[in-house]
Design a protein around this motif. Structure first.
Motif, PDB file in Angstrom:
ATOM      1  N   GLU A 202       0.818  -1.298   0.190  1.00 44.79           N
ATOM      2  CA  GLU A 202       0.082  -0.239   0.134  1.00 44.79           C
ATOM      3  C   GLU A 202       0.801   1.481  -0.058  1.00 44.79           C
ATOM      4  OE1 GLU A 202      -3.030  -0.347   2.995  1.00 44.79           O
ATOM      5  OE2 GLU A 202      -4.019  -1.685   2.030  1.00 44.79           O
ATOM      6  N   ALA A 203       2.060   1.154   0.063  1.00 42.60           N
ATOM      7  CA  ALA A 203       3.238   2.254  -0.005  1.00 42.60           C
ATOM      8  C   ALA A 203       2.974   3.374  -1.140  1.00 42.60           C
ATOM      9  CB  ALA A 203       4.629   1.760   0.437  1.00 42.60           C
ATOM     10  N   LYS A 204       2.937   4.560  -0.822  1.00 40.44           N
ATOM     11  CA  LYS A 204       2.934   5.504  -2.013  1.00 40.44           C
ATOM     12  C   LYS A 204       4.428   5.479  -2.557  1.00 40.44           C
ATOM     13  CE  LYS A 204      -1.234   6.517  -1.589  1.00 40.44           C
ATOM     14  NZ  LYS A 204      -2.367   5.926  -2.604  1.00 40.44           N
ATOM     15  N   ILE A 205       5.417   5.608  -1.680  1.00 43.17           N
ATOM     16  CA  ILE A 205       6.916   5.384  -2.113  1.00 43.17           C
ATOM     17  C   ILE A 205       7.561   4.170  -1.612  1.00 43.17           C
ATOM     18  CG2 ILE A 205       8.942   6.883  -1.939  1.00 43.17           C
ATOM     19  CD1 ILE A 205       7.356   9.146  -1.071  1.00 43.17           C
ATOM     20  N   VAL A 206       8.241   3.623  -2.525  1.00 43.43           N
ATOM     21  CA  VAL A 206       9.014   2.365  -2.215  1.00 43.43           C
ATOM     22  C   VAL A 206      10.430   2.682  -2.533  1.00 43.43           C
ATOM     23  CG1 VAL A 206       9.309  -0.138  -2.608  1.00 43.43           C
ATOM     24  CG2 VAL A 206       7.137   0.944  -2.574  1.00 43.43           C
ATOM     25  N   VAL A 207      11.480   2.602  -1.852  1.00 43.39           N
ATOM     26  CA  VAL A 207      12.779   2.346  -2.207  1.00 43.39           C
ATOM     27  C   VAL A 207      13.281   1.204  -2.013  1.00 43.39           C
ATOM     28  CG1 VAL A 207      15.361   3.359  -1.446  1.00 43.39           C
ATOM     29  CG2 VAL A 207      13.053   4.886  -0.964  1.00 43.39           C
ATOM     30  N   SER A 208      13.932   0.555  -3.259  1.00 47.41           N
ATOM     31  CA  SER A 208      14.358  -0.928  -3.173  1.00 47.41           C
ATOM     32  C   SER A 208      15.552  -1.158  -3.558  1.00 47.41           C
ATOM     33  CB  SER A 208      13.506  -1.381  -4.327  1.00 47.41           C
ATOM     34  OG  SER A 208      12.659  -2.386  -3.948  1.00 47.41           O
ATOM     35  N   GLY A 209      16.151  -1.942  -2.824  1.00 46.29           N
ATOM     36  CA  GLY A 209      17.674  -2.633  -2.990  1.00 46.29           C
ATOM     37  C   GLY A 209      17.920  -3.732  -3.858  1.00 46.29           C
ATOM     38  N   VAL A 233      10.740   0.216   2.579  1.00 41.08           N
ATOM     39  CA  VAL A 233      11.849  -0.499   1.727  1.00 41.08           C
ATOM     40  C   VAL A 233      11.475  -1.901   1.187  1.00 41.08           C
ATOM     41  CG1 VAL A 233      14.064  -1.257   2.319  1.00 41.08           C
ATOM     42  CG2 VAL A 233      13.206   0.781   3.376  1.00 41.08           C
ATOM     43  N   GLY A 234      11.944  -1.924  -0.013  1.00 39.03           N
ATOM     44  CA  GLY A 234      11.601  -3.430  -0.783  1.00 39.03           C
ATOM     45  C   GLY A 234      12.999  -3.778  -1.286  1.00 39.03           C
ATOM     46  N   ALA A 235      12.995  -4.899  -1.831  1.00 36.39           N
ATOM     47  CA  ALA A 235      14.178  -5.536  -2.395  1.00 36.39           C
ATOM     48  C   ALA A 235      13.799  -6.320  -3.602  1.00 36.39           C
ATOM     49  CB  ALA A 235      14.761  -6.416  -1.311  1.00 36.39           C
ATOM     50  N   SER A 236      14.963  -6.539  -4.289  1.00 39.03           N
ATOM     51  CA  SER A 236      14.827  -7.631  -5.354  1.00 39.03           C
ATOM     52  C   SER A 236      15.141  -9.151  -4.957  1.00 39.03           C
ATOM     53  CB  SER A 236      15.924  -7.548  -6.668  1.00 39.03           C
ATOM     54  OG  SER A 236      17.283  -7.703  -6.152  1.00 39.03           O
ATOM     55  N   ARG A 237      14.710 -10.205  -5.854  1.00 39.29           N
ATOM     56  CA  ARG A 237      15.260 -11.432  -5.228  1.00 39.29           C
ATOM     57  C   ARG A 237      16.634 -11.493  -5.110  1.00 39.29           C
ATOM     58  NH1 ARG A 237      12.509 -16.732  -7.581  1.00 39.29           N
ATOM     59  NH2 ARG A 237      14.227 -18.253  -7.610  1.00 39.29           N
ATOM     60  N   GLY A 238      17.313 -10.977  -5.868  1.00 41.72           N
ATOM     61  CA  GLY A 238      18.865 -10.872  -5.751  1.00 41.72           C
ATOM     62  C   GLY A 238      19.401 -10.617  -4.403  1.00 41.72           C
ATOM     63  N   TYR A 263       8.774   4.728  -7.339  1.00 37.50           N
ATOM     64  CA  TYR A 263       9.626   3.597  -7.002  1.00 37.50           C
ATOM     65  C   TYR A 263      11.082   3.905  -7.394  1.00 37.50           C
ATOM     66  CZ  TYR A 263      11.009  -1.412  -7.009  1.00 37.50           C
ATOM     67  OH  TYR A 263      11.586  -2.581  -6.590  1.00 37.50           O
ATOM     68  N   ILE A 264      11.948   3.818  -6.239  1.00 36.64           N
ATOM     69  CA  ILE A 264      13.245   3.998  -6.576  1.00 36.64           C
ATOM     70  C   ILE A 264      14.007   2.707  -6.373  1.00 36.64           C
ATOM     71  CG2 ILE A 264      15.280   5.473  -5.746  1.00 36.64           C
ATOM     72  CD1 ILE A 264      13.403   7.433  -4.539  1.00 36.64           C
ATOM     73  N   ALA A 265      14.556   2.440  -7.669  1.00 34.15           N
ATOM     74  CA  ALA A 265      15.095   1.130  -7.807  1.00 34.15           C
ATOM     75  C   ALA A 265      16.821   1.281  -7.755  1.00 34.15           C
ATOM     76  CB  ALA A 265      14.797   0.342  -8.962  1.00 34.15           C
ATOM     77  N   CYS A 266      17.391   0.828  -6.418  1.00 34.03           N
ATOM     78  CA  CYS A 266      18.790   0.995  -6.301  1.00 34.03           C
ATOM     79  C   CYS A 266      19.733  -0.337  -6.363  1.00 34.03           C
ATOM     80  CB  CYS A 266      18.948   1.431  -4.954  1.00 34.03           C
ATOM     81  SG  CYS A 266      18.067   3.025  -4.500  1.00 34.03           S
ATOM     82  N   GLY A 267      20.396  -0.268  -7.579  1.00 35.73           N
ATOM     83  CA  GLY A 267      21.208  -1.433  -7.656  1.00 35.73           C
ATOM     84  C   GLY A 267      20.508  -2.820  -8.279  1.00 35.73           C
ATOM     85  N   ILE A 268      19.545  -2.560  -8.903  1.00 37.29           N
ATOM     86  CA  ILE A 268      18.455  -3.553  -9.546  1.00 37.29           C
ATOM     87  C   ILE A 268      18.710  -3.596 -11.060  1.00 37.29           C
ATOM     88  CG2 ILE A 268      15.989  -4.251  -9.698  1.00 37.29           C
ATOM     89  CD1 ILE A 268      15.548  -3.048  -6.931  1.00 37.29           C
ATOM     90  N   ILE A 285      12.229   5.620 -10.549  1.00 35.95           N
ATOM     91  CA  ILE A 285      13.567   6.197 -10.920  1.00 35.95           C
ATOM     92  C   ILE A 285      14.637   4.972 -10.568  1.00 35.95           C
ATOM     93  CG2 ILE A 285      15.371   7.776  -9.771  1.00 35.95           C
ATOM     94  CD1 ILE A 285      13.219   9.449  -8.866  1.00 35.95           C
ATOM     95  N   ALA A 286      15.842   4.929 -11.648  1.00 35.81           N
ATOM     96  CA  ALA A 286      16.561   3.864 -11.475  1.00 35.81           C
ATOM     97  C   ALA A 286      18.028   4.250 -11.205  1.00 35.81           C
ATOM     98  CB  ALA A 286      16.616   2.968 -12.550  1.00 35.81           C
ATOM     99  N   ILE A 287      18.470   3.817 -10.090  1.00 39.95           N
ATOM    100  CA  ILE A 287      20.084   4.189  -9.791  1.00 39.95           C
ATOM    101  C   ILE A 287      20.686   3.040 -10.038  1.00 39.95           C
ATOM    102  CG2 ILE A 287      21.665   5.120  -8.329  1.00 39.95           C
ATOM    103  CD1 ILE A 287      19.142   6.405  -6.680  1.00 39.95           C
ATOM    104  N   ASN A 288      21.512   2.706 -10.983  1.00 40.77           N
ATOM    105  CA  ASN A 288      22.620   1.853 -11.293  1.00 40.77           C
ATOM    106  C   ASN A 288      23.808   2.144 -12.100  1.00 40.77           C
ATOM    107  OD1 ASN A 288      23.436  -0.632 -12.625  1.00 40.77           O
ATOM    108  ND2 ASN A 288      21.385  -1.295 -12.248  1.00 40.77           N
ATOM    109  N   LYS A 289      24.953   1.484 -11.745  1.00 37.45           N
ATOM    110  CA  LYS A 289      26.234   2.187 -12.153  1.00 37.45           C
ATOM    111  C   LYS A 289      26.500   1.640 -13.736  1.00 37.45           C
ATOM    112  CE  LYS A 289      29.424  -1.311  -9.908  1.00 37.45           C
ATOM    113  NZ  LYS A 289      30.099  -1.359  -9.021  1.00 37.45           N
ATOM    114  N   ASP A 290      25.521   0.612 -14.285  1.00 40.75           N
ATOM    115  CA  ASP A 290      25.629   0.071 -15.446  1.00 40.75           C
ATOM    116  C   ASP A 290      24.763   0.739 -16.564  1.00 40.75           C
ATOM    117  OD1 ASP A 290      25.780  -1.349 -17.854  1.00 40.75           O
ATOM    118  OD2 ASP A 290      25.197  -3.191 -16.806  1.00 40.75           O
ATOM    119  N   PRO A 291      25.096   1.511 -17.331  1.00 33.30           N
ATOM    120  CA  PRO A 291      24.216   2.211 -18.425  1.00 33.30           C
ATOM    121  C   PRO A 291      23.242   1.434 -19.133  1.00 33.30           C
ATOM    122  CG  PRO A 291      26.454   2.544 -18.958  1.00 33.30           C
ATOM    123  CD  PRO A 291      26.505   1.880 -17.723  1.00 33.30           C
ATOM    124  N   GLU A 292      23.949   0.207 -19.235  1.00 33.03           N
ATOM    125  CA  GLU A 292      23.265  -0.781 -20.027  1.00 33.03           C
ATOM    126  C   GLU A 292      22.080  -1.617 -19.370  1.00 33.03           C
ATOM    127  OE1 GLU A 292      23.622  -0.928 -23.510  1.00 33.03           O
ATOM    128  OE2 GLU A 292      25.024   0.713 -23.175  1.00 33.03           O
TER     129      GLU A 292
END
Ligand code: FAD
Length: 321
Positions: A202-209, A233-238, A263-268, A285-292
């Motif tokens: 039900e969250a309006k904002i999720v920050v996920s790792g 806070v959420g997460a990927s299965r990784g 949804y802010i995806a960090c390192g996903i 919003i995605a934050i990832n060091k790999d541009p691909e």
């Protein structure tokens, strides 16, 4: 349009679940000039009668027994049967939550109703509602209509607007007693694993790792950001597979489906199975060091860089607001 609509609401502790108010709002539209009845359960339910009225409930079935404070399939099943027999509705609406996923098919089967689950949208063809639901992990949608007289629908949280219709309302309250139930299982213990944080679904904002956070401690900057902007806070299965966090946080095809405004995806990386859980997020919003990284293909905004530099900067900026 003149239907009798029954909305089965749910509590989370002392609070009424947001999806229940969303159900009342869409239920009001389906009722038209008919009657909207909301059923509430548990010892902390009565203070919510007014809010239900404000959102459109004409009547409230109040089951105030503490028996309903913890979910038990048999107890809820019996109460829902009672509520349905009492009201004889044309439409039943419930949230697409873990508990309703458990009991809704049993109810539909008992009464011979059709059931449309995980509905994200309702379209009207004239008076007739057409229910839209995602399939193939959110890659397509199907539209369903009922052939059974009574329609039973579960709605995905955060997809319908909960709109108060009036400032004060005093719906008719019908007190209901829990019937005697022959329990086939009993709850021995409830072990709480949650930290009392905002409910992911039900969250309006999720920050996920993701795996990119590299350790349990890597979640710390994400938790700080989430606390500052009022997110969960959420997460990927990784991240879960690596043991960085509990599987209760997993988002995706085999985890939770979320529909936040942000949804802010960090390192996903953005694997299809993860994206299945966020495809209805309004802004990603995605934050990832790999541009691909594939996550950038579905993100509205992307930041190419190290999450351990970017996330604390974001937190600092939001703190200033
Ligand atoms: P990775 O794919 O390893 O990606 C890590 C990312 O972090 C990379 O893109 C990397 O560039 C980035 N990164 C690394 N360090 C940094 C840094 N310092 N700063 C910024 N970025 C960084 N997955 C789910 O998430 N949910 C599911 O429900 C789900 N169900 C599945 C069901 C099935 C049947 C199967 C087969 C798989 C399922 N998966 C699910 C797994 C899915 O296929 C992926 O393996 C998983 O999503 C990958 O997680 P990840 O993106 O965290 O890890």
């Amino acid at each position: 349009m003149n239907r009798k609509v029954l909305v089965i609401t749910e509590m989370k502790g002392a609070a009424l679940r947001q999806v229940s108010l969303e159900g009342v709002s869409i239920g009001k539209k389906m009722a038209g000039s008919g009657t909207l009845i909301a059923a509430v359960f548990g010892s902390q339910a009565s203070p919510h009668v007014e809010a239900l009225g404000e959102h459109g409930a004409d009547q409230v079935l109040l089951f105030p027994d503490a028996l309903f404070d913890a979910y038990h399939s048999d107890i809820y099943y019996q109460a829902f049967v009672q509520a349905i027999q009492e009201t004889n509705p044309d439409v039943i609406i419930a949230g697409h939550t873990a508990n309703m996923k458990d009991v809704a098919p049993r109810i539909a089967s008992r009464f011979g109703y059709g059931l449309v689950t995980d509905c994200t949208h309702v379209e009207f063809e004239g008076d007739e509602p057409v229910y839209v639901r995602p399939i193939y992990a959110g890659k397509a949608f199907e539209k369903k209509r009922f052939t059974s007289d009574t329609m039973f629908v579960t709605i995905r949280p955060n997809n319908f607007k909960a709109e108060p219709l009036r400032e004060r309302a005093t719906p008719e309250v019908i007190p209901c007693e829990a019937g005697s139930v022959d329990l086939r299982t009993v709850i021995r213990d409830i072990v709480l694993k949650s930290t009392g944080a905002i409910d992911l679904a039900e969250a309006k904002i999720v920050v996920s790792g993701g795996r990119g956070i590299k350790s349990k401690d890597g979640f710390q900057p994400l938790q700080e950001l989430a606390a500052v902007i009022g997110g969960a806070v959420g997460a990927s299965r990784g991240a879960c597979d690596e043991g960085y966090c509990d599987y209760g946080l997993q988002i995706g095809q085999t985890g939770k489906v979320v529909t936040p405004d942000l949804y802010i995806a960090c390192g996903i990386s953005g694997a299809i199975q993860h994206v299945a859980g966020i495809s209805n997020a309004k802004t990603i919003i995605a934050i990832n060091k790999d541009p691909e990284a594939p996550i950038f293909q579905i993100a509205d905004y992307g930041v190419v860089g190290d999450l351990f530099e970017i996330v604390p900067l974001l937190t600092e900026e939001f703190r200033k607001k």
